[in-house]
Design a protein around this motif. Structure first.
Motif, PDB file in Angstrom:
ATOM      1  N   HIS A 134      38.899  21.746 -13.409  1.00 53.15           N
ATOM      2  CA  HIS A 134      38.873  22.858 -12.467  1.00 53.15           C
ATOM      3  C   HIS A 134      39.447  22.492 -11.093  1.00 53.15           C
ATOM      4  O   HIS A 134      40.468  23.044 -10.673  1.00 53.15           O
ATOM      5  N   ILE A 138      42.951  23.743  -9.457  1.00 54.15           N
ATOM      6  CA  ILE A 138      42.868  24.633  -8.295  1.00 54.15           C
ATOM      7  C   ILE A 138      43.602  24.025  -7.102  1.00 54.15           C
ATOM      8  O   ILE A 138      44.321  24.722  -6.378  1.00 54.15           O
ATOM      9  N   SER A 142      46.684  25.980  -5.656  1.00 54.98           N
ATOM     10  CA  SER A 142      46.531  26.578  -4.325  1.00 54.98           C
ATOM     11  C   SER A 142      47.562  26.022  -3.344  1.00 54.98           C
ATOM     12  O   SER A 142      48.120  26.766  -2.531  1.00 54.98           O
ATOM     13  N   ASN A 164      42.482  30.596  -8.424  1.00 55.37           N
ATOM     14  CA  ASN A 164      41.435  30.945  -9.378  1.00 55.37           C
ATOM     15  C   ASN A 164      41.853  32.095 -10.284  1.00 55.37           C
ATOM     16  O   ASN A 164      41.604  32.072 -11.488  1.00 55.37           O
ATOM     17  N   ALA A 168      42.019  31.230 -14.342  1.00 57.23           N
ATOM     18  CA  ALA A 168      40.976  31.772 -15.225  1.00 57.23           C
ATOM     19  C   ALA A 168      41.499  32.354 -16.541  1.00 57.23           C
ATOM     20  O   ALA A 168      40.970  32.036 -17.602  1.00 57.23           O
TER      21      ALA A 168
ATOM     22  N   PRO B 169      38.639  36.277 -15.092  1.00 59.33           N
ATOM     23  CA  PRO B 169      38.007  35.598 -13.950  1.00 59.33           C
ATOM     24  C   PRO B 169      36.491  35.760 -13.906  1.00 59.33           C
ATOM     25  O   PRO B 169      35.784  34.869 -13.445  1.00 59.33           O
ATOM     26  N   TYR B 172      35.125  33.204 -16.382  1.00 61.55           N
ATOM     27  CA  TYR B 172      35.308  31.856 -15.840  1.00 61.55           C
ATOM     28  C   TYR B 172      34.335  31.596 -14.694  1.00 61.55           C
ATOM     29  O   TYR B 172      33.778  30.492 -14.576  1.00 61.55           O
ATOM     30  N   LEU B 173      34.101  32.598 -13.889  1.00 62.53           N
ATOM     31  CA  LEU B 173      33.138  32.485 -12.801  1.00 62.53           C
ATOM     32  C   LEU B 173      31.729  32.245 -13.335  1.00 62.53           C
ATOM     33  O   LEU B 173      30.988  31.395 -12.850  1.00 62.53           O
ATOM     34  N   GLN B 176      31.272  28.758 -14.502  1.00 63.14           N
ATOM     35  CA  GLN B 176      31.095  27.852 -13.362  1.00 63.14           C
ATOM     36  C   GLN B 176      29.678  27.913 -12.810  1.00 63.14           C
ATOM     37  O   GLN B 176      29.088  26.889 -12.464  1.00 63.14           O
ATOM     38  N   GLN B 193      32.912  35.098  -4.547  1.00 64.96           N
ATOM     39  CA  GLN B 193      34.150  35.151  -5.336  1.00 64.96           C
ATOM     40  C   GLN B 193      34.251  36.398  -6.193  1.00 64.96           C
ATOM     41  O   GLN B 193      35.354  36.811  -6.553  1.00 64.96           O
ATOM     42  N   HIS B 197      37.524  38.583  -6.014  1.00 64.02           N
ATOM     43  CA  HIS B 197      38.317  38.866  -7.216  1.00 64.02           C
ATOM     44  C   HIS B 197      38.724  40.335  -7.262  1.00 64.02           C
ATOM     45  O   HIS B 197      39.903  40.650  -7.491  1.00 64.02           O
TER      46      HIS B 197
END
Lengths: 207, 207
Positions: A134, A138, A142, A164, A168, B169, B172-173, B176, B193, B197
């Motif tokens: 991750h 990222i 980024s 992100n 994802a 996303p 994936y969030l 996490q 986030q 998003h």
DNA sequence: AATTAATAAGAACAACTGTTCATATAACCA
DNA sequence: TGGTTATATGAACAGTTGTTCTTATTAATT
């Protein structure tokens, strides 16, 4: 070279053990994979395994240590990296291609399955996932998006959020592929989604 | 009501068993959770468990059957749904709020962990995930995006791709969050986030 | 060819697994 | 209160688990 032939022999059975263990771990997980099953898959007895590995855990670690080593490791070359980021969409496509290749690679697939099964039960595996997968990706993405913004290629936004959003879908796609493959289903419809993701994303950020 | 009091007693210990099993399954998985450990957590012997469940698998199934029942079930009401989709970003925000709520719900968190551990090893769980989670949400989102396109709220694109890009996303969030919580780490930085998003995504598609 | 080292086998170990059984205790209904 | 039912117990079962011995076999070195 007497030593070489010797270590080659050892390495040979060691590799056979790893192959057998990887196959079983990817299907039944750590708890569901017994030392006896690994041994019988290799064609030896369970006691003979302990001549090559001190533990069941040692076998497991020798496999899991290879999970996060492969992808995007050469991206760390800063000079090449900066030049690549300036290419905009082409850079994202290269990233996608690498990810797609891994997603359909048979060996990487097994490692991914093992990771998924053990992720919630193994603390050091979690740490590796967060840091080696991750955070690494990222960071890479980024800073790439940051460069693209400076170059006026894409719209201005939080590069972290953008990274992100870009990462994802890749992970989610990879999970879907693993799930379908586990049931012997076809993954061809998912194959084109990698390109579609990049296309959609580029349309979302391009100026 | 004599039957009620009786069944309430049974339900009581049945629920205690479920609670204990859920806790253990979320931490150690199916293979790592023994019938004896569940029983001792409840405060009874392993043999007493079999008065309430026929099997270890029956306990497992009684829990996993609850994984995909909760979210977005009321979205099926077509009339309300169509009106909501016309609201554009507000609709996406509502979707996000529901997802965020689930992501931070303690019970849902345990179920998610169990799902993640068993997903690669349990075929029927995979089927449920694909049908009850993935396909259901993709269907809901893609038809919503389709309506938004018709209403001229967002740019024209493949609604299916758009739905995947919006959904991934979130998943994936959520993963996490589970990983961080498993290590007792703080999840507050991930909290914002969800909103970021939606903001980013809306900027990506809004006309 | 003789010696040493590496690898294999087989048996055994204590601990644990899911499940069943006969039996005891408690709660319920008549 | 007496009888019935539901729930708990403790012991036992046949398997499996990871690991460790001792012993045999094979290969490498001298």
């Amino acid at each position: 070279m007497p030593d070489t032939t010797n270590s080659k022999r050892v390495k040979h059975t060691r590799e056979l053990i790893q192959d057998a263990a990887m196959e079983l771990l990817a299907e039944y997980g750590y708890k569901g994979t017994s030392v006896r099953k690994i041994a019988s898959k290799v064609g030896i007895r369970e006691s003979a395994l302990y001549n090559h590995y001190t533990n069941k855990e040692a076998i497991f670690l020798s496999i899991t240590s290879k999970i996060f080593t492969t992808p995007f490791s050469h991206e760390n070359d800063q000079k090449i990296f900066y030049e690549n980021a300036k290419k905009g969409k082409r850079f994202l496509q290269r990233f996608m291609t690498e990810f797609k290749l891994l997603s359909f690679d048979k060996n990487s697939e097994k490692l991914f399955r093992i990771m998924m099964i053990e992720l919630m039960q193994n603390s050091s595996l979690r740490e590796s996932f967060i840091k080696e997968f991750h955070e690494k990706n990222i960071k890479l993405l980024s800073s790439s998006f940051f460069i693209m913004m400076q170059e006026g290629l894409i719209r201005s936004s939080d590069p972290m959020v953008m990274a992100n959003e870009f990462l994802a879908p890749f992970f989610y796609l990879r999970l879907q592929i693993s799930l379908l493959k586990a049931d012997g289903a076809s993954t061809t419809p998912l194959s084109t989604q990698f390109e579609k993701h990049v296309d959609f994303f580029w349309e979302s950020i391009a100026l």
